[in-house]
Design a protein around this motif. Structure first.
Motif, PDB file in Angstrom:
ATOM      1  N   MET A   1      70.587  40.428  14.649  1.00  0.00           N
ATOM      2  CA  MET A   1      70.031  40.435  15.995  1.00  0.00           C
ATOM      3  C   MET A   1      70.979  39.675  16.930  1.00  0.00           C
ATOM      4  O   MET A   1      71.513  38.635  16.579  1.00  0.00           O
ATOM      5  N   GLN A   2      71.159  40.215  18.091  1.00  0.00           N
ATOM      6  CA  GLN A   2      72.092  39.631  19.048  1.00  0.00           C
ATOM      7  C   GLN A   2      71.323  39.065  20.236  1.00  0.00           C
ATOM      8  O   GLN A   2      70.554  39.765  20.887  1.00  0.00           O
ATOM      9  N   ALA A   3      71.543  37.768  20.533  1.00  0.00           N
ATOM     10  CA  ALA A   3      70.864  37.100  21.641  1.00  0.00           C
ATOM     11  C   ALA A   3      71.677  37.158  22.934  1.00  0.00           C
ATOM     12  O   ALA A   3      71.118  37.099  24.019  1.00  0.00           O
ATOM     13  N   MET A   4      73.016  37.245  22.811  1.00  0.00           N
ATOM     14  CA  MET A   4      73.884  37.300  23.990  1.00  0.00           C
ATOM     15  C   MET A   4      74.916  38.401  23.785  1.00  0.00           C
ATOM     16  O   MET A   4      75.518  38.495  22.721  1.00  0.00           O
ATOM     17  N   ASP A   5      75.122  39.206  24.829  1.00  0.00           N
ATOM     18  CA  ASP A   5      76.145  40.245  24.760  1.00  0.00           C
ATOM     19  C   ASP A   5      77.448  39.717  25.368  1.00  0.00           C
ATOM     20  O   ASP A   5      77.544  38.557  25.777  1.00  0.00           O
ATOM     21  N   ARG A   6      78.425  40.575  25.435  1.00  0.00           N
ATOM     22  CA  ARG A   6      79.746  40.187  25.932  1.00  0.00           C
ATOM     23  C   ARG A   6      79.677  39.586  27.334  1.00  0.00           C
ATOM     24  O   ARG A   6      80.266  38.535  27.604  1.00  0.00           O
ATOM     25  N   ALA A   7      78.973  40.242  28.237  1.00  0.00           N
ATOM     26  CA  ALA A   7      78.888  39.761  29.619  1.00  0.00           C
ATOM     27  C   ALA A   7      78.218  38.385  29.686  1.00  0.00           C
ATOM     28  O   ALA A   7      78.667  37.504  30.432  1.00  0.00           O
ATOM     29  N   ALA A   8      77.163  38.188  28.914  1.00  0.00           N
ATOM     30  CA  ALA A   8      76.461  36.904  28.907  1.00  0.00           C
ATOM     31  C   ALA A   8      77.349  35.798  28.339  1.00  0.00           C
ATOM     32  O   ALA A   8      77.365  34.675  28.848  1.00  0.00           O
ATOM     33  N   LEU A   9      78.097  36.098  27.287  1.00  0.00           N
ATOM     34  CA  LEU A   9      79.000  35.103  26.692  1.00  0.00           C
ATOM     35  C   LEU A   9      80.123  34.741  27.656  1.00  0.00           C
ATOM     36  O   LEU A   9      80.475  33.569  27.795  1.00  0.00           O
ATOM     37  N   GLU A  10      80.680  35.733  28.340  1.00  0.00           N
ATOM     38  CA  GLU A  10      81.742  35.467  29.310  1.00  0.00           C
ATOM     39  C   GLU A  10      81.219  34.607  30.458  1.00  0.00           C
ATOM     40  O   GLU A  10      81.896  33.666  30.893  1.00  0.00           O
ATOM     41  N   ALA A  11      80.022  34.899  30.948  1.00  0.00           N
ATOM     42  CA  ALA A  11      79.432  34.108  32.030  1.00  0.00           C
ATOM     43  C   ALA A  11      79.167  32.676  31.570  1.00  0.00           C
ATOM     44  O   ALA A  11      79.419  31.718  32.317  1.00  0.00           O
ATOM     45  N   PHE A  12      78.685  32.521  30.344  1.00  0.00           N
ATOM     46  CA  PHE A  12      78.432  31.199  29.777  1.00  0.00           C
ATOM     47  C   PHE A  12      79.725  30.394  29.690  1.00  0.00           C
ATOM     48  O   PHE A  12      79.777  29.227  30.077  1.00  0.00           O
ATOM     49  N   LEU A  13      80.777  31.017  29.180  1.00  0.00           N
ATOM     50  CA  LEU A  13      82.069  30.343  29.048  1.00  0.00           C
ATOM     51  C   LEU A  13      82.602  29.930  30.415  1.00  0.00           C
ATOM     52  O   LEU A  13      83.088  28.804  30.590  1.00  0.00           O
ATOM     53  N   ASP A  14      82.488  30.803  31.402  1.00  0.00           N
ATOM     54  CA  ASP A  14      82.941  30.494  32.765  1.00  0.00           C
ATOM     55  C   ASP A  14      82.172  29.313  33.352  1.00  0.00           C
ATOM     56  O   ASP A  14      82.760  28.456  34.014  1.00  0.00           O
ATOM     57  N   LEU A  15      80.873  29.252  33.085  1.00  0.00           N
ATOM     58  CA  LEU A  15      80.020  28.200  33.639  1.00  0.00           C
ATOM     59  C   LEU A  15      80.204  26.870  32.916  1.00  0.00           C
ATOM     60  O   LEU A  15      80.381  25.827  33.553  1.00  0.00           O
ATOM     61  N   GLU A  16      80.160  26.891  31.600  1.00  0.00           N
ATOM     62  CA  GLU A  16      80.162  25.658  30.814  1.00  0.00           C
ATOM     63  C   GLU A  16      81.560  25.128  30.475  1.00  0.00           C
ATOM     64  O   GLU A  16      81.730  23.937  30.252  1.00  0.00           O
ATOM     65  N   PHE A  17      82.547  26.020  30.393  1.00  0.00           N
ATOM     66  CA  PHE A  17      83.905  25.614  30.002  1.00  0.00           C
ATOM     67  C   PHE A  17      84.956  26.240  30.916  1.00  0.00           C
ATOM     68  O   PHE A  17      85.879  26.910  30.445  1.00  0.00           O
ATOM     69  N   PRO A  18      84.843  26.016  32.232  1.00  0.00           N
ATOM     70  CA  PRO A  18      85.781  26.654  33.163  1.00  0.00           C
ATOM     71  C   PRO A  18      87.229  26.215  32.936  1.00  0.00           C
ATOM     72  O   PRO A  18      88.159  26.940  33.293  1.00  0.00           O
ATOM     73  N   GLN A  19      87.426  25.055  32.327  1.00  0.00           N
ATOM     74  CA  GLN A  19      88.780  24.544  32.107  1.00  0.00           C
ATOM     75  C   GLN A  19      89.574  25.397  31.121  1.00  0.00           C
ATOM     76  O   GLN A  19      90.805  25.373  31.137  1.00  0.00           O
ATOM     77  N   VAL A  20      88.902  26.180  30.260  1.00  0.00           N
ATOM     78  CA  VAL A  20      89.618  27.014  29.286  1.00  0.00           C
ATOM     79  C   VAL A  20      89.203  28.483  29.326  1.00  0.00           C
ATOM     80  O   VAL A  20      89.820  29.310  28.658  1.00  0.00           O
ATOM     81  N   ALA A  21      88.183  28.800  30.072  1.00  0.00           N
ATOM     82  CA  ALA A  21      87.628  30.164  30.042  1.00  0.00           C
ATOM     83  C   ALA A  21      88.685  31.237  30.312  1.00  0.00           C
ATOM     84  O   ALA A  21      88.679  32.283  29.673  1.00  0.00           O
ATOM     85  N   GLY A  22      89.600  30.992  31.210  1.00  0.00           N
ATOM     86  CA  GLY A  22      90.608  31.988  31.554  1.00  0.00           C
ATOM     87  C   GLY A  22      91.634  32.251  30.467  1.00  0.00           C
ATOM     88  O   GLY A  22      92.369  33.239  30.534  1.00  0.00           O
ATOM     89  N   GLU A  23      91.687  31.387  29.466  1.00  0.00           N
ATOM     90  CA  GLU A  23      92.653  31.564  28.381  1.00  0.00           C
ATOM     91  C   GLU A  23      92.182  32.560  27.325  1.00  0.00           C
ATOM     92  O   GLU A  23      92.981  33.047  26.536  1.00  0.00           O
ATOM     93  N   PHE A  24      90.884  32.837  27.315  1.00  0.00           N
ATOM     94  CA  PHE A  24      90.292  33.670  26.268  1.00  0.00           C
ATOM     95  C   PHE A  24      89.664  34.929  26.850  1.00  0.00           C
ATOM     96  O   PHE A  24      89.136  34.910  27.949  1.00  0.00           O
ATOM     97  N   ALA A  25      89.711  36.009  26.079  1.00  0.00           N
ATOM     98  CA  ALA A  25      89.083  37.266  26.494  1.00  0.00           C
ATOM     99  C   ALA A  25      88.317  37.830  25.300  1.00  0.00           C
ATOM    100  O   ALA A  25      88.875  37.962  24.208  1.00  0.00           O
TER     101      ALA A  25
END
Length: 139
Positions: A1-25
């Motif tokens: 079962m999946q609780a978060m999809d790709r878009a939700a994970l990307e938004a979470f990373l941008d919000l909680e870890f903006p210092q590294v979010a741009g390094e990962f895709a």
């Protein structure tokens, strides 16, 4: 079962870890595996032009963290409690790295996962990581 999809994970990373979010895709998010890319830049290189060990560790750690969140939802305070990384071969100079992550066990308080790290274009992995994460109790 999946609780978060790709878009939700990307938004979470941008919000909680903006210092590294741009390094990962995120390349792929599914129930059985997650594939994440490290966009290798000059800051990731060590003398000799190869990707540094800390950068490879970061890719595995972020990939495993996101794979766990994909299953349990946005739990920002899930933390690494154990990590083991085997560096297997030198990554190809100038190429991104990809981590293929799978969760081995997901419990209420601990998750165990592994990641195979590949240099883009190489069939053999450059590193293997195994990590355990502590999951805080629900409030």
């Amino acid at each position: 079962m999946q609780a978060m999809d790709r878009a939700a994970l990307e938004a979470f990373l941008d919000l909680e870890f903006p210092q590294v979010a741009g390094e990962f895709a995120l390349e792929e998010v599914g129930p059985e595996r997650l594939l994440v890319r490290l966009r290798v830049g000059e800051r990731h290189l060590r003398p000799g032009g190869t990707v540094s060990g800390p950068s490879i560790f970061a890719l595995a750690d972020v990939g495993i963290y996101l794979a766990i969140l994909a299953r349990i939802g946005p739990v920002a305070l899930a933390v690494t409690t154990n990590a083991c990384v085997d560096f297997l071969r030198k990554p190809t100079a100038g190429c991104d790295l990809l981590a293929e992550v799978r969760i081995l066990k997901l419990g209420r308080s601990l998750a165990v996962a592994d990641a195979l790290v590949f240099s883009e274009g190489l069939a053999e992995p450059v590193a293997r990581a195994s990590m355990t994460y502590a999951i805080p109790p629900a409030r």
